[in-house]
Write a protein that holds these residues in place. Structure first.
Motif, mmCIF file in Angstrom:
data_model
loop_
_atom_site.group_PDB
_atom_site.id
_atom_site.type_symbol
_atom_site.label_atom_id
_atom_site.label_comp_id
_atom_site.label_asym_id
_atom_site.label_seq_id
_atom_site.Cartn_x
_atom_site.Cartn_y
_atom_site.Cartn_z
ATOM 1 N N ILE A 159 80.445 52.453 78.836
ATOM 2 C CA ILE A 159 78.991 52.609 78.652
ATOM 3 C C ILE A 159 78.587 52.512 77.183
ATOM 4 O O ILE A 159 77.730 51.678 76.828
ATOM 5 C CB ILE A 159 78.506 53.922 79.295
ATOM 6 C CG1 ILE A 159 78.822 53.903 80.796
ATOM 7 C CG2 ILE A 159 77.012 54.126 79.063
ATOM 8 C CD1 ILE A 159 78.613 55.233 81.499
ATOM 9 N N PRO A 160 79.162 53.312 76.268
ATOM 10 C CA PRO A 160 78.808 53.131 74.856
ATOM 11 C C PRO A 160 79.271 51.788 74.307
ATOM 12 O O PRO A 160 78.648 51.244 73.383
ATOM 13 C CB PRO A 160 79.508 54.297 74.144
ATOM 14 C CG PRO A 160 80.582 54.724 75.068
ATOM 15 C CD PRO A 160 80.054 54.483 76.446
ATOM 16 N N GLY A 161 80.347 51.236 74.846
ATOM 17 C CA GLY A 161 80.789 49.927 74.408
ATOM 18 C C GLY A 161 79.750 48.851 74.664
ATOM 19 O O GLY A 161 79.615 47.900 73.888
ATOM 20 N N LEU A 162 78.996 49.014 75.741
ATOM 21 C CA LEU A 162 77.959 48.045 76.092
ATOM 22 C C LEU A 162 76.617 48.339 75.420
ATOM 23 O O LEU A 162 75.811 47.420 75.226
ATOM 24 C CB LEU A 162 77.752 48.034 77.615
ATOM 25 C CG LEU A 162 78.916 47.524 78.465
ATOM 26 C CD1 LEU A 162 78.632 47.762 79.943
ATOM 27 C CD2 LEU A 162 79.161 46.038 78.213
ATOM 28 N N THR A 163 76.370 49.584 75.079
ATOM 29 C CA THR A 163 75.028 49.966 74.617
ATOM 30 C C THR A 163 74.942 50.333 73.139
ATOM 31 O O THR A 163 73.842 50.442 72.605
ATOM 32 C CB THR A 163 74.526 51.173 75.431
ATOM 33 O OG1 THR A 163 75.432 52.276 75.272
ATOM 34 C CG2 THR A 163 74.417 50.823 76.906
ATOM 35 N N ASN A 245 78.672 49.942 85.568
ATOM 36 C CA ASN A 245 78.313 48.670 86.206
ATOM 37 C C ASN A 245 76.812 48.451 86.201
ATOM 38 O O ASN A 245 76.349 47.306 86.050
ATOM 39 C CB ASN A 245 78.860 48.627 87.631
ATOM 40 C CG ASN A 245 80.308 48.222 87.684
ATOM 41 O OD1 ASN A 245 80.640 47.035 87.683
ATOM 42 N ND2 ASN A 245 81.211 49.191 87.710
ATOM 43 N N LEU A 246 76.027 49.527 86.352
ATOM 44 C CA LEU A 246 74.578 49.396 86.247
ATOM 45 C C LEU A 246 74.180 48.939 84.857
ATOM 46 O O LEU A 246 73.330 48.051 84.692
ATOM 47 C CB LEU A 246 73.911 50.746 86.584
ATOM 48 C CG LEU A 246 72.388 50.799 86.492
ATOM 49 C CD1 LEU A 246 71.761 49.819 87.482
ATOM 50 C CD2 LEU A 246 71.891 52.211 86.746
ATOM 51 N N THR A 247 74.798 49.532 83.839
ATOM 52 C CA THR A 247 74.524 49.142 82.458
ATOM 53 C C THR A 247 74.922 47.705 82.212
ATOM 54 O O THR A 247 74.194 46.942 81.549
ATOM 55 C CB THR A 247 75.294 50.056 81.488
ATOM 56 O OG1 THR A 247 74.941 51.423 81.726
ATOM 57 C CG2 THR A 247 74.986 49.716 80.038
#
Length: 253
Positions: A159-163, A245-247
């Protein structure tokens, strides 16, 4: 699910593992901090800590293993962030591959890297005097718990990796997770803690996981701890997987 999911994941997993083999300092760095903690607590603080155990390294090791995993998952967020910033995800989107395979490759890479780090830490613990009477089934149970814990934390790291907006932001999320074992039964029995701290320590996931692993190593009846540990790991894994997965879908849409 895309019919090429397994093949695509295997190819991307190979790509990620090659990155690790070209920079083995990633695994070394991940293992150094837990080993330093283990050396510090056993040889500096161990003589002053009363745990009721003949060997403090035996008591300490389960918590150190969890800290090892918590340290390692920050690299998952870091590598994901670099892929996002480098435009690799956009390139993958233009190719006929299963989209979910991109995330799973990073997750499985984290699992492999963390298992190697865990083996290194256990070997150092053996040199420091760690001993266990656990048989094959006991070790398999410990390995199963650690794998489940690694997968749960790795999906959180996605999650933080994507955001994240910066490299520091991508990896900083792991600091509270690394700190969590210090407020648990990992280093000292929880009954030595003041009331509110003890209540938190006894009802957070790390304590039940540490207690279950410790009981497996010492061949003691695990009681409800192992089921509580598995419930925590499975619950965190499911929630983290869904949010990650939502992110991801929002990022690539």
């Amino acid at each position: 699910m895309n019919k090429h999911f397994l093949g695509d994941t295997a190819v991307l997993l190979g790509r990620s593992l090659r990155h690790i083999t070209r920079s083995p300092d990633t695994i070394i760095t991940t293992a150094i901090m837990p080993i330093a903690f283990m050396l510090l607590f056993v040889y500096v603080f161990g003589g002053a800590i009363e745990t009721g155990s003949d060997s403090y390294v035996n008591y300490l090791l389960p918590g150190i293993l969890l800290i090892t995993i918590a340290s390692g998952i920050s690299y998952t967020a870091y590598r994901l962030f670099l892929d996002m910033q480098g435009g690799i995800f956009e390139r993958f989107q233009s190719m006929p591959i299963a989209r979910s395979s991109v995330l799973w490759a990073h997750v499985l890479t984290s699992l492999v890297a963390n298992l190697i780090s865990l083996v290194v830490v256990v070997l150092v613990a053996l040199l420091m005097g760690f001993r266990t009477g656990a048989g094959l089934l006991g070790w398999l149970a410990v390995a199963g718990i650690l794998v489940l814990f690694t997968l749960a934390l790795t999906w959180i790291a996605v999650i933080p990796g994507l955001t994240a907006k910066s490299v520091d932001g991508a990896s900083a999320f792991s600091y509270p997770i690394i700190f969590l074992p210090f407020i648990s039964s990992a280093f000292v029995p929880t009954d030595t803690m003041p009331g509110p701290v003890r209540a938190f320590a006894e009802n957070q996931p790390v304590t039940s996981i540490v207690n279950a692993i410790r009981d497996l190593f010492t061949q003691q009846p695990v009681g409800t701890d192992i089921w509580t540990a598995l419930a925590w790991c499975a619950g965190i894994l499911v929630l983290a997987y869904l949010f990650a997965n939502l992110t991801y879908r929002r990022k690539i849409s």
